[in-house]
Design an enzyme around this catalytic site. Structure first.
Site: not given
Lengths: 471, 361
Positions: A205, A274
């Site tokens: 990322e 998450h």
């Protein structure tokens, strides 16, 4: 002409220092780079180098002298064609006049009244550039066909349409191409646009957020998909330090037209790492546009606007909304204005302000409230930065009550910001304190019952609406 | 006592085995760039190198002086000692299509790309006429016109961003190459390796340049790097690396030519490690106590990149006088830049709010 050597500032905060030691004496020849003296600051001993060539003609401050002010002439250098023996010390400069500005006197017990009257404008003044005419959603022509579309398809269609119209637009991220998207948002794009424009990245990322940002600086229009925004934490440096700040730091010459998009907020039973809403994080950063749509038509119209924007955009989707269907006007080019909230449901008694998945919660609560005779207005902010405070304040003037509904933590939230805006700019219209209805202030738990307890729901919104309505 | 080897001693050892013992290391199983040759500069080219490096040296000395006078604030990282790197490398680039990106020690790279010293110095003093209108400062300067993409303050960020510039060159098929500079300190950042991976995977046209000036602020390479031969850092990504004497502008230029040949042929990225040295502290406020004065002086005496070219020019018959004239000319350019930077007005208060966003919403 002789050169004055002045006591240097050797750190951003140094005002004076000790001239610890001279490493040259009068009559010495010096050239640039030679070390002339050692100077002690409160932090360290630094070497002071010559910049000019010549002969040390006079040393004016002896070594060991304390508290030599920055800028004091400490020595004179005679130039190449000059006789060092004739160099004079500079005449003392007139002392700088003392700062004349008188600070306002603060009389104890006489706090300034920040409440009312002529000073009010001053207190709530925002030194921003003058407001421009407010945009509004383009009118949908009569007879336009409405097509039922999922949020997922709407997002894909927005990207596909913009990619057809502009070769510079490309999509990159994990599993966006061959896998057709981890959540199938990029379905079909690889087939239509090929691997040069729909690019699978390694799981990296920080790297691909930086790569995308660099590509935008280099003139492309990247859409960077994060599998979820939780993983963008690894990339937040590039989103903020590289993408958001560069236009400002470059005095407006280097743009960064990029869209960072992906699901945000709690999904279902995926636990604390998450499940997080980054809306307030990004919305606090000048230089970014932050969009968080609720329904499919807004998702499409705003993503198209985001891709066309010259500014970096954080586009926050919601996994739980991807499969939901809504009507979308069947138009060739459905683009919506960034920075404009939408009144989703009109009402007169209380204003429910929300965004993203929270809008659904607010609408559900409004239905329940209608059964109790409370007529709630629901505002979907749609864009979190810049925030459409005008629409919120106009509604407040009408209902005199505001409840903010947010699927996210309460502290330093969008809800906190809306409350502050209502208090600063709408104080006179408030009949009750603004209430925040948010998730609980805990990491999101896994257990089904605890997760349900932690997340915002309609019943809590109804309770808050009753409270501000004194019912 | 010792047992005789089990294999029959009478037989002569197979020729192959004997060869392996004394043979040079096995050839790599994939193509590698050639070992670069020093650039064969004409007298005019040498004079240009001299002039360009001297401009950086004098500019940086002046910047240090203005810092000392309080005209430049904040952090200010000088390039003195490293001049041959920016000049040697960037003189090989095609300014019309190749892009450059670097970290916060960026003044030298800007001067090497022909950006007006006045605009740079005025940015250092925080003036409206500065290249970023005074809103960037020493570490944050850009010139899209010159394909100079910054000037980035976060250590290592420019490596990923530069990989994106390389991606854009390839995407647009414009034939350009990105040159991304970073230091020995940044070479330990994770995103550097994330970028290496993608750059080689997608064969992006980028030259990664490690300016190894031996110290990441106060930490020497040996104290921070398990593999201190930094040119090898691309190996596990199949990026070939070359180690270059960064104090010799001709060696640097030669390496740049070889690297460009590699990248322009579509072979993907290449890594250059330039061994160099900064004479000053990490920034203006670094007393540089982690190394001895003798160490710095030794480099200045033996390896100074400008003195090196000066000697070559002398050999070519360029007179001391001619070089003094160049020095005077450069000093004039620098002092004009300093005067401009000192006398230009500060930004208007209204500039506070401009350039936050490009569009209005």
């Amino acid at each position: 002409m002789a050169i004055e050597l002045k006591m240097p500032a050797l750190s951003p905060t140094m005002e004076e220092g000790t001239l610890a030691k001279w490493l040259v004496k009068e009559g010495d020849e010096v050239k640039s780079g030679d070390i002339l003296a050692e100077i002690e600051t409160d932090k360290a001993t630094m070497e002071f180098e010559a910049v000019d060539e010549g002969t040390i003609a006079k040393i004016l401050v002896a070594e060991g002298t304390d508290a030599v002010k920055v800028g004091t002439v400490i020595a004179m250098i005679a130039g190449e064609d000059e006789d060092a023996s004739t160099v004079e010390a500079p005449k003392a400069a007139p002392a700088a006049p003392a700062p004349a500005a008188a600070a306002p006197v603060d009389v104890p017990g006489e706090g300034k009244d920040v409440g009312r009257a002529e000073s009010e404008a001053e207190i709530t003044k925002h030194d921003a550039p003058p407001a421009k005419p407010r945009p509004s959603d383009p009118a949908i022509p009569d007879g336009t066909k409405m097509v039922t579309t999922t949020v997922r398809e709407a997002l894909r269609d927005a990207m596909a349409e913009e990619m057809r119209g502009d070769d510079r637009v490309f999509v990159m991220g994990e599993e966006v191409a061959e896998y057709q998207g981890a959540y199938k948002v990029t379905q079909g794009l690889l087939e239509e646009f090929g691997p040069a424009r729909v690019i699978d990245t390694p799981i990296t990322e920080y790297g691909f957020a930086g790569l995308g940002t660099g590509a935008a600086m280099g003139g492309l229009r990247p859409i960077v998909e994060f599998m979820t925004f939780n993983f963008a934490m690894q990339a937040i440096d590039h989103i903020i330090n590289s993408a958001a700040k560069t236009n400002y730091m470059s005095g407006g010459q280097m743009r960064c037209p990029i869209v960072f998009r992906g699901p945000n907020g709690a999904a279902s039973r995926v636990g604390a790492q998450h499940s997080q809403n980054y809306g307030p994080w990004y919305a606090s950063v000048p230089g970014l546009i932050v969009i968080a749509p609720y329904d499919a038509a807004d998702a499409k119209g705003l993503l198209k606007a985001a891709i066309r924007s010259e500014d970096p955009v954080v586009f926050l989707e919601n996994e739980l909304m991807y499969g939901k269907s809504f009507d979308i006007p069947d138009l060739d080019d459905h683009v919506l204005p960034i920075g404009k909230a939408r009144i989703v449901r009109e009402g007169a008694d209380v204003t429910l302000v929300s965004y993203s998945i929270g809008v659904g919660v607010a609408l559900e609560a409004a239905e329940m409230l209608a059964g109790e005779g409370i007529d709630a207005e629901v505002i979907d902010l749609r864009t979190l930065r810049p925030l459409d405070t005008v629409t919120v304040l106009e509604s407040l003037k009408k209902t005199n009550r505001v409840v903010v509904v947010e699927e996210g933590w309460p502290t330093c939230s969008i809800a906190s910001e809306i409350s502050a805006v209502c208090m600063e700019q709408g104080f006179d219209w408030l009949d009750a304190p603004v209430l925040r209805v948010t998730n609980e202030d805990v990491p999101l738990p896994y257990a089904a019952n605890l997760e349900k307890l932690a997340l915002v729901d309609a019943a809590r919104v109804v309770a808050a609406a009753r409270k501000v309505s004194y019912r | 006592m010792a047992k005789s080897p089990s294999r029959p001693a009478a037989k002569p050892a197979p020729a192959k085995k004997a060869a392996t013992k004394s043979a040079p290391p096995a050839l790599p199983n994939r193509e590698r760039p050639d070992q670069p040759e020093p650039f064969d500069a004409s007298k005019d080219e040498l004079l240009q190198f001299y002039r360009d490096m001297l401009l950086i040296r004098r500019f940086e000395e002046k910047a240090g002086q203005l810092y000392g006078l309080g005209l430049i604030g904040g952090f200010c990282h000088l390039y003195i000692g490293q001049e041959a790197v920016a000049i040697g490398l960037q003189s090989a680039l095609d300014g019309d299509k190749d892009s450059v990106i670097t970290g916060y020690r960026d003044h030298g790279h800007m001067l090497a790309y022909g950006i007006d010293p006045k605009l740079i110095m005025a940015e250092l003093t925080g003036r409206q006429a500065g290249i970023s209108k005074g809103k960037g400062g020493s570490m944050h300067m850009f010139s899209v016109e010159h394909k100079f993409y910054g000037g980035h303050g976060i250590v290592g960020a420019q490596v990923s961003l530069g990989t994106g510039l390389g991606f854009a060159h390839k995407y647009r098929k414009d034939g350009g190459v990105c040159m991304a500079y970073f230091g020995d300190g940044a070479a330990n950042q994770g995103q550097v390796y994330e970028s290496f991976n993608m750059a080689e995977l997608w064969k992006l046209p980028i030259i990664f340049v490690i300016e190894n000036n031996q110290y990441a602020m106060g930490t020497s390479v040996n104290r921070s790097s398990a593999e201190d031969q930094l040119y090898r850092r691309g190996e596990s990504f199949r990026i070939p690396g070359l180690q270059v004497d960064g104090m010799d502008v001709l060696a640097v230029r030669g390496a740049a030519e070889e690297a460009l040949k590699w990248v322009r042929a579509g072979k993907g990225p290449i890594l250059l490690e330039l061994k160099t040295y900064r004479y000053r502290g990490h920034s203006m406020s670094d007393p540089a106590k982690y190394r001895s004065r003798d160490e710095v002086q030794a480099v200045r005496d033996k390896s100074d990149p400008i003195e090196h070219v000066k000697k070559l020019l002398e050999k070519q018959g360029v007179k001391e006088e001619a070089m003094k004239d160049i020095d005077k000319e450069i000093r004039k350019i620098v002092s004009d830049a300093a005067d401009f930077a000192e006398n230009s007005p500060e930004p208007e208060a209204a500039e506070l709010y401009t350039d936050v966003l490009v569009e209005t919403y």
